[in-house]
Scaffold this motif. Structure first.
Motif, PDB file in Angstrom:
ATOM      1  N   ALA A   1       0.947  -1.080   0.158  1.00 20.72           N
ATOM      2  CA  ALA A   1      -0.019  -0.093   0.149  1.00 20.72           C
ATOM      3  C   ALA A   1       1.001   1.384  -0.081  1.00 20.72           C
ATOM      4  N   CYS A   2       1.876   1.270   0.648  1.00 14.74           N
ATOM      5  CA  CYS A   2       2.858   2.204   0.857  1.00 14.74           C
ATOM      6  C   CYS A   2       3.560   2.616  -0.447  1.00 14.74           C
ATOM      7  N   ALA A   3       4.097   1.568  -1.060  1.00 11.88           N
ATOM      8  CA  ALA A   3       4.728   1.617  -2.276  1.00 11.88           C
ATOM      9  C   ALA A   3       3.856   2.053  -3.376  1.00 11.88           C
ATOM     10  N   LYS A   4       2.604   1.484  -3.579  1.00 13.28           N
ATOM     11  CA  LYS A   4       1.794   1.754  -4.536  1.00 13.28           C
ATOM     12  C   LYS A   4       1.383   3.584  -4.539  1.00 13.28           C
ATOM     13  N   ARG A   5       1.224   3.810  -3.289  1.00 12.60           N
ATOM     14  CA  ARG A   5       0.963   5.333  -3.250  1.00 12.60           C
ATOM     15  C   ARG A   5       2.137   6.051  -3.644  1.00 12.60           C
ATOM     16  N   TYR A   6       3.398   5.761  -3.369  1.00 10.08           N
ATOM     17  CA  TYR A   6       4.546   6.468  -3.619  1.00 10.08           C
ATOM     18  C   TYR A   6       4.628   6.493  -5.189  1.00 10.08           C
ATOM     19  N   TYR A   7       4.502   5.226  -5.728  1.00  6.78           N
ATOM     20  CA  TYR A   7       4.524   5.097  -7.236  1.00  6.78           C
ATOM     21  C   TYR A   7       3.724   6.072  -8.160  1.00  6.78           C
ATOM     22  N   GLU A   8       2.236   6.094  -7.614  1.00  6.10           N
ATOM     23  CA  GLU A   8       1.301   7.003  -8.433  1.00  6.10           C
ATOM     24  C   GLU A   8       1.720   8.522  -8.025  1.00  6.10           C
ATOM     25  N   ARG A   9       2.175   8.913  -6.652  1.00  3.37           N
ATOM     26  CA  ARG A   9       2.453  10.170  -6.322  1.00  3.37           C
ATOM     27  C   ARG A   9       3.662  10.720  -6.966  1.00  3.37           C
ATOM     28  N   GLU A  10       4.862   9.942  -7.196  1.00  4.37           N
ATOM     29  CA  GLU A  10       6.355  10.415  -7.552  1.00  4.37           C
ATOM     30  C   GLU A  10       7.087   9.319  -8.237  1.00  4.37           C
ATOM     31  N   GLY A  11       6.889   8.133  -7.849  1.00  2.00           N
ATOM     32  CA  GLY A  11       7.970   7.192  -8.470  1.00  2.00           C
ATOM     33  C   GLY A  11       7.938   7.191  -9.819  1.00  2.00           C
ATOM     34  N   ARG A  12       6.681   6.878 -10.373  1.00  2.00           N
ATOM     35  CA  ARG A  12       6.499   6.660 -11.742  1.00  2.00           C
ATOM     36  C   ARG A  12       6.988   7.881 -12.559  1.00  2.00           C
ATOM     37  N   ALA A  13       7.001   9.100 -12.245  1.00  2.00           N
ATOM     38  CA  ALA A  13       7.301  10.291 -12.907  1.00  2.00           C
ATOM     39  C   ALA A  13       9.050  10.230 -12.729  1.00  2.00           C
ATOM     40  N   ARG A  14       9.533   9.949 -11.681  1.00  2.00           N
ATOM     41  CA  ARG A  14      11.077   9.801 -11.487  1.00  2.00           C
ATOM     42  C   ARG A  14      11.572   8.959 -12.187  1.00  2.00           C
ATOM     43  N   GLY A  15      10.851   7.693 -12.566  1.00  2.00           N
ATOM     44  CA  GLY A  15      11.665   6.797 -13.338  1.00  2.00           C
ATOM     45  C   GLY A  15      11.538   7.107 -14.733  1.00  2.00           C
ATOM     46  N   LEU A  16      10.340   7.594 -15.040  1.00  2.00           N
ATOM     47  CA  LEU A  16      10.200   8.378 -16.490  1.00  2.00           C
ATOM     48  C   LEU A  16      11.157   9.032 -16.918  1.00  2.00           C
ATOM     49  N   ALA A  17      11.577   9.988 -16.085  1.00  2.00           N
ATOM     50  CA  ALA A  17      12.570  11.036 -16.177  1.00  2.00           C
ATOM     51  C   ALA A  17      13.817  10.517 -16.283  1.00  2.00           C
ATOM     52  N   ALA A  18      14.035   9.745 -15.529  1.00  2.00           N
ATOM     53  CA  ALA A  18      15.395   9.005 -15.506  1.00  2.00           C
ATOM     54  C   ALA A  18      15.660   8.489 -16.765  1.00  2.00           C
ATOM     55  N   ALA A  19      14.637   7.742 -17.377  1.00  2.00           N
ATOM     56  CA  ALA A  19      14.831   6.731 -18.633  1.00  2.00           C
ATOM     57  C   ALA A  19      15.031   7.903 -19.863  1.00  2.00           C
ATOM     58  N   ALA A  20      14.417   8.847 -19.786  1.00  2.00           N
ATOM     59  CA  ALA A  20      14.389   9.926 -20.952  1.00  2.00           C
ATOM     60  C   ALA A  20      15.931  10.592 -20.863  1.00  2.00           C
ATOM     61  N   ARG A  21      16.532  10.740 -19.758  1.00  2.00           N
ATOM     62  CA  ARG A  21      17.638  11.158 -19.739  1.00  2.00           C
ATOM     63  C   ARG A  21      18.721  10.272 -20.222  1.00  2.00           C
TER      64      ARG A  21
END
Length: 324
Positions: A304-324
């Protein structure tokens, strides 16, 4: 009918979070040794490009589909005529997956996205939906990543369809820095967790009637422990990887094994491909082994904690890293 046997290797590995290039460099000598010793199939751990503590640096290991780690697998397979597999964090569209890549000698790549993230891993990727069964030159091959190996649904989707299961694991234990009272309170859970990790490949083989090869991470690591979904407060959590890198036959007998406490290394064995009558029926429950109540609670709380983090910022951080 002539029995088809292949020589299989599994690599036990101690990686550095977020350092993909360094981890590939560390893996190369073990893969080269496996090839030199005649391996035809090579298993790498789950997240072989970077282990996954809950640390910001892990976002740097999120990659696009065409990346150096995939190139490493493809080049190894083609150059040495081997089948090789392992998982990494991959971007597809606006989502991130824990994607297992099984690469054949002709360069064909088969993909499986882990269906349910395990605890804090879910801070970095979302669930997949495929069945993890591939038609290869070796016949039917199934992939089951870490805790997929202890779920009844995983075995159900492979039953009667595969002659070999490839697995990689990233399985940790309880904290060792929360004081003596906590250590004593969690001692039984730690023993149960270690035993379940040790037995997972053999148990899966008994339910499917096929050989299973599993590669593991090893070593100690530090992570952050999330307390409440959506709350940024965490606790420092020092732990270690448990279980073993091992190869088991269709009857669940361990043919080669290296405990995670032994450090990085390689195990090898010859296995007979194909299915025989499973020694144990599948249970009518979610988990293959009964999970202790405290472990189930830990799994749900961290998910539950991880899913909330992924939705809030984890996915965006990962997408940004992959784009770099």
């Amino acid at each position: 009918m002539t029995e088809q046997r292949v020589k299989v290797a599994a690599v036990q590995f101690e990686g550095v979070p977020g350092r993909v290039a360094d981890n590939l460099e560390r893996l190369q000598p073990w893969v080269a040794r496996a090839v030199q010793e005649g391996a035809e199939v090579i298993a790498l751990p789950e997240f072989f490009a970077s282990p996954l503590p809950f640390k910001q640096v892990v976002h740097d290991s999120v990659m696009r589909a065409d990346n150096p780690a995939v190139a490493f697998l493809r080049d190894t397979a083609r150059r040495h005529g081997v089948t090789i597999g392992g998982s990494m964090l991959i971007v597809e569209g606006d989502s991130i997956y824990n994607r297992y890549h099984l690469v054949e000698p002709d360069g064909r790549i088969h993909l499986h996205d882990k269906d349910l993230p395990t605890m804090w891993e879910g801070a970095f990727y979302g669930p997949g939906a495929d069945d993890g069964v591939f038609d290869t030159a070796l016949g039917g091959v199934g992939t089951a990543v870490c805790w997929e190996l202890i779920r009844t649904g995983t075995a159900q989707r492979m039953l009667g369809r595969v002659g070999l299961v490839m697995s990689g694991t990233h399985w940790w234990t309880v904290p060792d820095n929360w004081g003596g009272l906590t250590a004593r309170a969690l001692a039984r859970l730690a023993a149960q967790n270690r035993r379940m990790s040790d037995q997972a490949p053999s148990q899966f083989a008994l339910h499917l009637g096929v050989p299973v090869v599993q590669a593991s991470h090893c070593g100690q690591f530090d992570t952050d422990f999330m307390l409440v979904p959506g709350w940024r407060k965490t606790l420092p959590y020092r732990t270690e990887f448990v279980g073993a890198t091992q190869i088991v036959d269709a009857g669940g007998q361990v043919l080669a094994r290296r405990d995670t406490l032994e450090g990085p290394g390689l195990v090898m064995a010859s296995v007979a491909l194909g299915q025989r009558a499973p020694a144990q029926p599948l249970p009518n429950r979610f988990w293959l082994p009964p999970l202790p109540p405290l472990m189930r609670a830990y799994w749900h709380q961290q998910n539950a904690c991880a899913k909330r983090y992924y939705e809030r910022e984890g996915r965006a951080r990962g997408l940004a890293a992959a784009a770099r």
